[in-house]
Design an enzyme around this catalytic site. Structure first.
Site, short mmCIF file in Angstrom:
data_model
loop_
_atom_site.label_atom_id
_atom_site.label_comp_id
_atom_site.label_asym_id
_atom_site.label_seq_id
_atom_site.Cartn_x
_atom_site.Cartn_y
_atom_site.Cartn_z
N THR A 119 33.45 -8.44 62.55
CA THR A 119 34.27 -7.44 63.21
C THR A 119 35.76 -7.71 62.99
OG1 THR A 119 32.61 -7.04 64.88
CG2 THR A 119 34.87 -6.60 65.53
N ARG A 167 21.52 0.65 67.78
CA ARG A 167 22.06 -0.47 68.57
C ARG A 167 23.59 -0.40 68.58
NH1 ARG A 167 25.85 -4.80 67.36
NH2 ARG A 167 25.40 -6.51 68.79
N VAL A 168 24.18 -0.59 69.76
CA VAL A 168 25.63 -0.62 69.88
C VAL A 168 26.03 -1.96 70.50
CG1 VAL A 168 27.66 0.47 70.91
CG2 VAL A 168 25.74 1.89 70.15
N ASP A 181 29.44 -4.82 71.46
CA ASP A 181 30.57 -4.84 72.40
C ASP A 181 31.82 -4.14 71.87
OD1 ASP A 181 30.66 -6.98 70.44
OD2 ASP A 181 32.44 -7.70 71.48
N THR A 192 35.24 -10.72 68.81
CA THR A 192 34.23 -10.72 67.75
C THR A 192 33.17 -11.74 68.11
OG1 THR A 192 33.76 -11.07 65.41
CG2 THR A 192 35.57 -12.37 66.34
N GLY A 193 31.89 -11.36 67.94
CA GLY A 193 30.82 -12.30 68.26
C GLY A 193 29.54 -11.58 68.59
N THR A 194 28.64 -12.30 69.23
CA THR A 194 27.33 -11.73 69.61
C THR A 194 27.56 -10.67 70.68
OG1 THR A 194 27.17 -13.70 70.99
CG2 THR A 194 25.82 -13.66 69.02
N GLY A 195 27.51 -9.43 70.26
CA GLY A 195 27.96 -8.33 71.11
C GLY A 195 27.28 -8.25 72.46
N1 ASP Z 1 30.64 -8.01 68.06
C1 ASP Z 1 30.02 -7.28 66.98
C2 ASP Z 1 28.76 -6.63 67.46
O1 ASP Z 1 28.07 -7.22 68.23
C3 ASP Z 1 29.68 -8.14 65.83
C4 ASP Z 1 30.83 -8.89 65.25
O2 ASP Z 1 31.74 -9.31 65.97
O3 ASP Z 1 30.83 -9.10 64.02
O4 ASP Z 1 28.49 -5.55 66.99
#
Ligand code: ASP
Length: 333
Positions: free
Chosen positions: A195, A223-224, A226, A246-249
């Protein structure tokens, strides 16, 4: 009249291009250089905008648009594939001046989702649009449209194929490239969250944030995460802070991560670094949340924390000789 000079903090821009596992040895110096140069060029452009008096909102939207155009990052061109080998893009913008926000989820024809998020904010009574109707809104307002396969790259397709061969069946952007044996970026493409985001403080003291993503490789269609959720992956409030995550949404949504940093400053009186530490280093890992965020406070302080081994990140203030860009190393620089 009070003639006291109102000293404002120096305008500043921070950006990120995702977080993840480090693979220093596995990456070519050339590829690392491409990431650094991409981040630096975008920061320099934003610095010039801020110096010219552009609003924080204009600056973060343009920075994220440029990150979307760069296929090194998982947003816009270069976005990851869903399990159905398509692209579903999410984006959000927020203006800290009036707490206005706009967001889109699951768009697949709009070249720059961040521009559509801004359009929703400024030209719609609503906050979030999804799917085909969101793309239709973009078309109706004259935003550039592309074929739905325009976002893909051979590297992203290889990531999808690799993800579909793994037992778990799901990879997070940068994990896949390494496993596919490709020339990896500095951060393991198989475990990176790609992200992109930007946060800025402008000369008038206003804050803004923008976030854009292709989501996660092999995600289930629909799927959506964060990124387009106000208060989870994006938040800005002139009274406190501007944040892009950015991370595990799913974990970032459950933690209300971006707003939580703001709330810790506003209600608990914490300083920026401590508020970020509580959320990124303490709270998110307890929820299984991996990743990081970028933050600029109303006072112009910058904090770029992550709980992974690395995060593509950078910052620049008006007047700085050069932007500071980081990939590895200390979690708070
Ligand atoms: N946060 C984003 C999501 O979960 C993924 C990412 O940060 O790359 O869609």
């Amino acid at each position: 009249m009070n003639d006291k000079v109102n000293v404002r903090p120096t305008p500043v821009l921070a950006i990120h291009g995702g977080a993840g596992t480090l693979l220093r040895g596995a990456m070519s110096a050339d590829k690392e250089q491409r990431y650094r140069q991409a981040l630096e060029a975008i920061l320099l452009h934003g610095q010039a905008q801020l110096a010219a008096g552009d609003s924080a909102l204009d600056v973060v939207v343009e920075a994220v648009r440029r990150l979307e155009e760069c296929e090194l990052f998982n947003a816009g061109k270069g976005a990851v594939y869903t399990a159905a080998a398509r692209h579903e893009l999410d984006a959000c913008v927020m203006d800290g001046h009036d707490l206005q926000a706009g967001a889109v989820a699951g768009v697949s024809r709009t070249r720059n989702p961040v521009l559509l998020a801004r359009l929703v904010m400024q030209h719609s009574p609503h906050l979030m649009f999804m799917g085909a109707a969101a793309d239709e809104l973009a078309r109706a307002h004259g935003l550039e449209m592309v074929a739905s396969d325009w976002f893909g790259t051979p590297e992203r397709l290889a990531q999808l194929q690799m993800a579909q061969q793994t037992a778990s069946g799901q990879l997070l952007d940068h994990d896949g490239q390494t496993q596919a044996g490709q020339d990896s970026g500095p951060i393991d493409e198989g475990t990176k969250f790609g992200t992109v985001g930007a946060v800025a403080l402008d000369a008038r003291g206003h804050l803004a944030a923008a976030t854009s993503t292709g989501g996660m490789t092999n995600k289930q269609p629909g799927r959506v995460g964060d990124s387009p959720i106000v208060g989870a992956g994006c938040y800005a409030n002139d009274a406190t802070v501007a944040i892009s995550c950015t991370g595990t949404g799913e974990a970032f949504i459950r933690a209300c991560a971006a707003h939580d940093v703001s709330a810790l400053i506003e209600y608990a009186g914490l300083d920026l670094h401590e508020a970020c530490r509580r959320v990124v280093i303490e709270k998110l890992p307890r929820l299984g949340g991996r990743g990081g965020l970028i933050a600029v406070s109303a006072k112009g302080e910058v904090c770029l924390p992550f709980n992974t081994e690395g995060m593509y990140r950078g910052q620049v203030k008006v007047g700085d000789a050069a932007p500071a860009v980081g990939i590895y190393g200390e979690a708070f620089i």
